[in-house]
Design an enzyme around this catalytic site. Structure first.
Site: not given
Length: 286
Positions: A54, A94, A96-98
């Protein structure tokens, strides 16, 4: 499939809405579907080497397909989640993710989006119908509906004309060359863990696989064996996305895992067989 007996149509519908819900990401620009695309019968992946989060930071592993994930022995390449409910929680928080900061933010975002009445309908017996855990339960319920069907299924149920001659040659080679040793069972994989580089060392030694979770020396470079169902649509391949084509993946696996240099014709035949595993029923779309 664990938990599926409680997956009401209402829970599945809620999970589907959440799977496509961008409010579950920090910038409201990403959903589960962004990396695991099932819209319009998508392949369940983003077809990227590694996925963009994201906040526009790339992760360090290739996104595995969400199709058939409910049947897998565990979730993620390193198996750190034993079920879909636990798996559904991790990307949301996370960084690095959402990248949502905490569970309470998840709940607040969904209340703001008007989800509370839906959770009250789906989870009427819960003291808190809308919680981080019920969010994951609903997403998992939807993911359990993502099951592929293909021509190989037809072949296994007696329609011998479902595969052409090259595909049948490829099936024979797949078995005789040793691929079936790891890619077995109903999903042709997804049911075991194996060292990447069993026969010859795999070039990428940075990712230690399950060792990062268990700290056991025997788990260095060990990853979940991926399912080969629908594999023709899910490239690039391997945990690091290093194999760009299906043919390269077949050739590399034969060398790293079986110590074999396969002839080009054998690779083409196996590739043809694997393409018969392509999902052809549009059972789920946005």
């Amino acid at each position: 499939m664990p938990g599926s007996e409680n997956d009401s149509p209402e829970k599945v519908a809620l999970g589907k809405a959440l799977f496509f819900e961008t409010a579950l990401s920090i910038n409201n620009n990403q959903s589960c579907n962004s990396c695991h695309d099932v819209s319009g019968n998508g392949p369940g992946v983003d077809n990227e080497t590694t996925s963009l989060g994201a906040t526009k930071i790339r992760g360090d592993r290739n996104s595995p397909s969400v199709w058939n994930a409910g049947f897998h022995i565990a979730q993620f390449w390193d198996g750190r989640s034993l079920d879909l409910i636990d798996q559904a929680k991790k990307p949301i928080l996370n960084p690095v993710e959402m990248a949502l900061p905490d569970e309470s933010t998840v709940v607040k975002r969904l209340i703001d989006e008007g989800y509370k009445p839906l959770f009250q309908i789906v989870f009427p017996d819960n003291e808190e119908p809308l919680s981080f855990h019920t969010v994951a339960q609903a997403i998992a319920a939807f993911e359990r509906t993502l099951i592929t069907n293909d021509r190989f299924d037809d072949y296994l149920t007696g329609n011998l004309s479902a595969l052409d001659e090259q595909e049948k040659e490829g099936l024979s080679a797949f078995i005789n060359e040793g691929c079936f040793g790891c890619h077995n069972g109903a999903l042709l994989g997804g049911s075991s863990f194996q060292k990447m580089g069993l026969a010859n060392p795999y070039p990428n030694t940075l990712d230690l696989g399950r060792f990062s979770i268990t700290k056991l020396e025997a788990h260095k470079y060990v990853f979940k064996v991926p399912s080969l169902r629908d594999v023709s649509r899910t490239g690039p391949y391997f945990h690091d996305g290093s194999a760009k084509t299906l043919e390269q993946a077949i050739s590399d696996m034969a060398w790293y895992q079986l110590n074999k240099k396969l002839p080009e014709e054998t690779i083409k035949n196996i590739s043809a067989f694997l393409q018969s595993l392509e999902h052809y029923h549009n059972t789920e779309s946005k």
